[in-house]
Design an enzyme around this catalytic site. Structure first.
Site, short mmCIF file in Angstrom:
data_model
loop_
_atom_site.label_atom_id
_atom_site.label_comp_id
_atom_site.label_asym_id
_atom_site.label_seq_id
_atom_site.Cartn_x
_atom_site.Cartn_y
_atom_site.Cartn_z
N PRO A 80 0.80 -1.22 0.00
CA PRO A 80 0.00 0.00 0.00
C PRO A 80 0.84 1.28 0.00
O PRO A 80 1.91 1.33 0.62
CB PRO A 80 -0.81 -0.09 1.30
CG PRO A 80 -0.60 -1.45 1.85
CD PRO A 80 0.63 -2.02 1.23
N GLY A 82 1.84 4.95 1.17
CA GLY A 82 1.79 5.64 2.46
C GLY A 82 1.83 4.69 3.64
O GLY A 82 1.41 5.02 4.74
N GLY A 86 8.03 2.68 1.96
CA GLY A 86 8.82 3.33 0.92
C GLY A 86 8.20 3.32 -0.46
O GLY A 86 8.91 3.24 -1.46
N ALA A 89 9.44 6.33 -2.74
CA ALA A 89 10.81 6.13 -3.24
C ALA A 89 10.81 5.04 -4.31
O ALA A 89 11.42 5.20 -5.37
CB ALA A 89 11.74 5.75 -2.09
N ASP A 131 15.54 6.28 1.78
CA ASP A 131 14.53 5.48 1.08
C ASP A 131 14.92 5.27 -0.38
O ASP A 131 14.84 4.16 -0.91
CB ASP A 131 13.16 6.17 1.13
CG ASP A 131 12.56 6.18 2.54
OD1 ASP A 131 13.27 5.84 3.49
OD2 ASP A 131 11.37 6.53 2.66
C1 MEV Z 1 10.94 7.92 5.87
O1 MEV Z 1 10.89 6.59 5.35
C2 MEV Z 1 12.23 8.14 6.58
C3 MEV Z 1 12.38 9.52 7.22
O2 MEV Z 1 13.61 9.49 7.96
C4 MEV Z 1 12.39 10.63 6.20
C5 MEV Z 1 13.65 10.65 5.35
O3 MEV Z 1 14.69 10.11 5.76
O4 MEV Z 1 13.60 11.29 4.27
C6 MEV Z 1 11.26 9.79 8.22
#
Ligand code: MEV
Length: 310
Positions: A80, A82, A86, A89, A131
């Site tokens: 899913p 969100g 990741g 990304a 990510d």
């Molecule tokens: C998000 O998966 C990870 C965070 O550390 C954001 C980032 O590193 O860009 C919350």
């Protein structure tokens, strides 16, 4: 026509703190997103008109990496959006790789990782390359503030810089517990930034998360699963103090702990998912289900971005 796919990820230790230059450890998982591009009469994404507002990651990837005419782009995801695994990304990395293949260029991991980081920073605001780098390289990565063993590439933004390393990881068994709540990363990162700008307490927590990560890498290399799990559980408490957990995440973590070495939220938080390191994945999955979460039994050690057969 060109097709590429890229894996999702779990962050084992260090999310949020990595945005502020602390180290973090992430693993690619066997849930992938794939992206297919082919010439078309207009720019389409999954049958609808490609728009910056609704598809910002793909829109920005096309703007950066596509010199040609209109494209029909199709994506399909094994997990899913969100969910803290990741997805933004992975969709960005897969799209950039498909575009690079369609242009007839070879696929340099370092170039894909650095372009994907630029896309994520533009869409999300403040970000780290964790990510996008793990989705590109696959397997395991350690992001650190200095180069060391297994160094892959260096990424810089303003005054901040990160050194991305390959990290050899033994076969470990993780269960991901998805809360069902989709929380965008940008506002959560901005919340931690405000907190750390205003209090030394938050800055100390961020440093402590960094220390946990350094220790966690040592435990991982020594195959000390028990020790790594304890650090993960401690990391969850620190992230909760920073205000990025969610009552449903805390509930899934608590439910997993009796059958796990350790458990914590993973990724940006505010919903999304938690992970448990365990030898009893079925028991953890059941505990997560009982508390209303959706479990995914994931395999780590997954390869990074690749060009697939169309
Ligand atoms: C998000 O998966 C990870 C965070 O550390 C954001 C980032 O590193 O860009 C919350």
């Amino acid at each position: 026509m060109a097709v590429a796919s890229a894996p999702g990820k779990i962050i084992v230790l260090g999310e949020h703190a990595v945005v502020f230059g602390q180290p973090a450890l992430a693993l690619a998982i066997n849930l992938r997103i794939s992206c297919r591009v082919r010439p078309s009469k207009g720019f389409l994404l999954n049958g609808t008109s490609l728009s910056e507002r609704t598809h910002p990651y793909i829109f920005s990837s096309v703007q950066r990496a596509w010199p040609g005419g209109p494209l029909d782009i199709e994506t399909s995801s094994g997990f899913p959006t969100g969910s803290g695994m990741g997805s933004s990304a992975a969709v960005t990395v897969a799209c950039l790789a498909a575009l690079s293949s369609a242009v007839g260029k070879g696929m340099e991991e370092k170039d894909i990782a650095s372009q994907a980081f630029e896309v994520e920073s533009q869409v999300q605001g403040r970000a780290s390359p964790i990510d996008t780098s793990v989705s590109t390289h696959g397997r395991g990565i350690l992001v650190a503030s200095k180069p060391g063993e297994g160094f892959l590439w260096h990424i810089q933004k303003d005054t901040r810089e990160w050194f991305v390393h390959h990290c050899e990881v033994p076969q470990l068994s993780f269960v991901v517990g998805y809360t069902g709540i989709n929380a965008p990363t940008g506002p959560l990162v901005a919340k931690v930034k405000r907190y750390s700008d205003h209090t030394t307490f938050a800055r100390d927590i961020i440093k402590e998360i960094g220390q946990l990560t350094v220790e966690g890498v040592r435990r991982l290399r020594a195959n000390d699963v028990q020790g790594l799990g304890e650090l993960m559980t401690r990391d969850h408490k620190l992230l909760a103090i920073l205000g990025v957990s969610h009552p449903r995440l805390d509930k899934l973590v608590q439910a997993s702990l009796p059958y796990s070495y350790g458990a914590k939220m993973t990724g940006a938080g505010g919903g999304g998912s938690m992970i448990a390191l365990t030898d009893s994945p079925e028991k953890v999955a059941q505990a997560i289900r009982m508390k209303g979460g959706t479990p995914f039994l994931v395999r780590t050690g997954e390869p990074g971005v690749r060009i697939d057969q169309g």
